[in-house]
Design a protein around this motif. Structure first.
Motif, mmCIF file in Angstrom:
data_model
loop_
_atom_site.group_PDB
_atom_site.id
_atom_site.type_symbol
_atom_site.label_atom_id
_atom_site.label_comp_id
_atom_site.label_asym_id
_atom_site.label_seq_id
_atom_site.Cartn_x
_atom_site.Cartn_y
_atom_site.Cartn_z
ATOM 1 N N LYS A 132 39.952 26.207 43.641
ATOM 2 C CA LYS A 132 38.739 26.439 44.420
ATOM 3 C C LYS A 132 38.116 27.803 44.171
ATOM 4 O O LYS A 132 36.912 27.966 44.255
ATOM 5 N N ALA A 133 38.954 28.807 43.871
ATOM 6 C CA ALA A 133 38.425 30.171 43.689
ATOM 7 C C ALA A 133 37.947 30.356 42.248
ATOM 8 O O ALA A 133 38.769 30.385 41.322
ATOM 9 N N PRO A 134 36.636 30.494 42.021
ATOM 10 C CA PRO A 134 36.111 30.599 40.648
ATOM 11 C C PRO A 134 36.700 31.775 39.870
ATOM 12 O O PRO A 134 36.890 31.687 38.665
ATOM 13 N N GLN A 135 36.998 32.883 40.564
ATOM 14 C CA GLN A 135 37.484 34.072 39.869
ATOM 15 C C GLN A 135 38.886 33.886 39.304
ATOM 16 O O GLN A 135 39.335 34.664 38.451
ATOM 17 N N LEU A 136 39.613 32.877 39.774
ATOM 18 C CA LEU A 136 40.972 32.638 39.295
ATOM 19 C C LEU A 136 41.022 31.660 38.128
ATOM 20 O O LEU A 136 42.028 31.587 37.414
ATOM 21 N N ARG A 137 39.947 30.899 37.932
ATOM 22 C CA ARG A 137 40.012 29.780 36.998
ATOM 23 C C ARG A 137 40.281 30.216 35.559
ATOM 24 O O ARG A 137 41.070 29.583 34.843
ATOM 25 N N ALA A 138 39.627 31.285 35.121
ATOM 26 C CA ALA A 138 39.768 31.705 33.721
ATOM 27 C C ALA A 138 41.213 32.028 33.380
ATOM 28 O O ALA A 138 41.716 31.656 32.314
ATOM 29 N N LYS A 139 41.893 32.719 34.302
ATOM 30 C CA LYS A 139 43.284 33.103 34.035
ATOM 31 C C LYS A 139 44.246 31.954 34.273
ATOM 32 O O LYS A 139 45.236 31.789 33.553
#
Length: 600
Positions: A132-139
């Motif tokens: 759900k958290a976009p800032q976590l998706r890349a990692k």
């Protein structure tokens, strides 16, 4: 899938291609530690750029049933998670190998090879759907390939979860989110029902029992603490920084008194010139002092190294070598500062160099270096390189020092009194080249002396007399000769006097060991000598004398160690053939075999 009679078990080389700063370091460590936890001999090698973020990085995980820990030159599995390097990475996989890629977007047709297998995992789409958290998706996208690789090669989900908990034990939310992504990759492969025949990982009961995982820099840091280091002076430089950073983390547990007061000093200097000058001052004062650096820093330290050599002040200098000259390749490995260590500074100098080849010897030689420095009253180098210093591999547990500190000919007030109230700082009393010394705080009237970097006589008095100067230089050389039988001796493997001999040192040991075994299967048996220190002793001469064809493997262009041995043993100079491999990559056995045997 490519056809294979029997897929190998516990013999696979996986390369993960990602972008630096994408969070892949944690993902790769989870994958590597899971293989270790299965009891399989393994090593991890990180090929990373010298910028902070964005450029390509590759992580190699090698599982080897035979216990080979060097880089494998054939890539069995390539995990494509960096769009910028897709074309180059596809070409690196061996024929019959496997490519795992993120098929959230179609792979360009030009990158599809007919001689390898492809398995797609929609990692980007999966994290968009479930995180759900976009800032976590890349990692957290990277954790998807951990699960996918785990399922494909037989790593149990429970082991990966255990490693997560070991890594992030005090962060349950982090464990939960990462575990979710690992499960996404794992279940996707499970749902596909996809198989592969590249190889499998199978748990080895008690396989890594009593083994540890660590890096050479960590081993050196812990060894230095047990060697009595109390003053650490440094200036950060890749790839040596983590050594002192580990000391900062660990030394408080060992160097605080009952009142909580620090009994150590770690000083980050303004540059390497200041760092080594502080080391000389601390060594003169009696502290067990050290610094850690790499080639460019070592270049700046040369004048003070010469001062310490000439006035005979102990100190330990850890050198973690990288690609040079100049800035060179800051995050690649090499063995190209050998001459700079061995003959550092202007004028006639010969320095003692200890050469670890694995984590256990890195620990041992780190603490031993302080004894050697004190005994011989001189700077002592511990020669490491980036591959050994910064890459993770399994190791036997470290054996604690088995003797008290050796302070050498360090005199107390009572010692001076016992020898008739006499003390001459630079007088060689017993012919080994090593004089007596005192340190500030010795209250005997005869203990004081003035240390100077200009010419001086046996009483430490200024002198430009030509006979006095020559006698001084001859004594310093005699001290170096005494060290031949004191420093770690070389180790000879096989010892069958086959006619062919291999010589290696440092991180070249592991790939040379493997190359020796490969050569034996091709009818080219060879003995193997591991160099562990300079100066060398008679064992090296015996090895040279008993082998007509000798290949010295070293990771530099000019054969620096070869030249040192040719100078030492000119009668055998023609026998020593350098095998110079210097592209900055961790050395691979195949490169050695190819250099020696060619296509044979």
């Amino acid at each position: 899938m490519a056809e294979m009679d029997t897929p190998p078990v516990n013999d696979v080389n996986i390369c993960v291609a990602t972008a630096n700063g994408s969070g892949s370091a944690s993902s790769n460590q989870i994958l590597y530690k899971s293989v270790f936890k299965m009891g399989i001999p393994c090593s991890g090698k990180n090929l990373f750029p010298s910028n902070i973020q964005g450029l390509p990085t590759w992580y190699f995980i090698r599982a080897s049933e035979k216990g080979y820990l060097g880089r494998k030159d054939a890539i069995d599995v390539m995990v494509l998670f960096n769009d910028d390097t897709l074309a180059a990475d596809v070409k690196k996989v061996r024929a019959g190998g496997l490519i795992l890629y993120d098929d959230s977007r179609p792979l360009p047709p030009a990158l599809v090879r007919k001689d390898v297998s492809y398995i797609g995992v929609p990692a980007e789409n999966l994290v968009k759907e479930h995180i759900k958290a976009p800032q976590l998706r890349a990692k957290q996208r990277n954790m998807v390939y951990v699960g996918a690789v785990g399922k494909l090669f037989g790593i149990p989900m429970g082991i990966m979860q255990e490693v997560l908990e070991d890594t992030f034990g005090n962060k349950p939310a982090v464990i939960e989110s990462n575990l979710q992504c690992i499960e996404l990759g794992y279940k996707h492969i499970e749902k596909l029902g996809t198989a592969q025949d590249v190889g499998f990982l199978k748990a080895v009961p008690n396989g890594n029992k009593h083994k540890i995982m660590t890096e050479g820099n960590t081993a050196c840091a812990v060894g230095a603490i047990f060697g009595g280091a109390t003053v650490v002076t440094w200036y950060p430089i890749t790839p040596s920084s983590s050594l002192v950073e580990e000391m900062i983390e660990r030394i408080p547990a060992f160097r605080r008194d009952e009142h909580g007061k620090n009994r150590y000093a770690i000083v980050q200097a303004e540059d390497e010139l200041a760092a080594v000058s502080m080391l000389v001052g601390a060594g003169f004062a009696g502290a067990r002092a050290m610094t850690s650096t790499a080639g460019p820093g070592l270049s700046l330290m040369q004048e003070s190294i010469g001062l310490a050599y000439f006035v005979e002040v102990p100190g330990v200098i850890f050198v973690i070598q990288r690609g040079g000259p100049s800035t060179g390749l800051p995050t690649r490995t090499q063995q190209s500062d050998i001459t700079l260590m061995h003959q550092g500074s202007h004028g006639d100098t010969r320095h003692i160099v200890l050469i670890p080849h694995d984590n256990s010897s890195a620990f041992d030689m780190a603490w031993q270096a302080f004894d050697v420095a004190d005994r011989f009253q001189t700077p002592v180098f511990v020669m490491m390189d980036l591959d050994l210093g910064m890459n993770m591999s399994l190791s036997a547990p470290f054996a604690m020092p088995d003797r008290p500190f050796d302070r050498g000919k360090l005199l107390s007030e009572a010692d001076i009194k016992a020898q008739g109230d006499k003390f001459s700082r630079y007088l060689d009393l017993d012919g080994d080249g090593i004089p007596q010394r005192t340190i500030p705080g010795n209250l005997h009237p005869a203990a004081a002396y003035f240390a100077r970097g200009s010419g001086h006589d046996e009483q430490a008095r200024y002198s430009e007399d030509h006979i006095v100067y020559r006698k001084l230089l001859e004594r310093l050389r005699r001290k170096y000769e005494t060290a031949r039988e004191y420093v770690p001796k070389p180790i000879v493997y096989n010892g069958a006097s086959t006619g062919m001999g291999l010589m290696s040192f440092g991180s070249s040991y592991e790939p040379t060991r493997e190359a020796r075994d490969i050569m034996a299967t091709r009818g080219k048996a060879a003995d193997h000598l591991l160099l562990r220190a300079l100066p060398v002793n008679g064992d090296v001469r015996d090895f040279l004398a008993s082998h007509k064809e000798i290949y010295l493997i070293e990771q530099n262009r000019d054969g620096q160690m070869t030249q040192i041995l040719r100078d030492e043993f000119p009668e055998y100079a023609a026998r020593i053939k350098p095998v110079c491999l210097f592209d900055g990559m961790p050395l691979a056995a195949g490169d050695i075999v190819e250099s020696i045997l060619g296509g044979n």
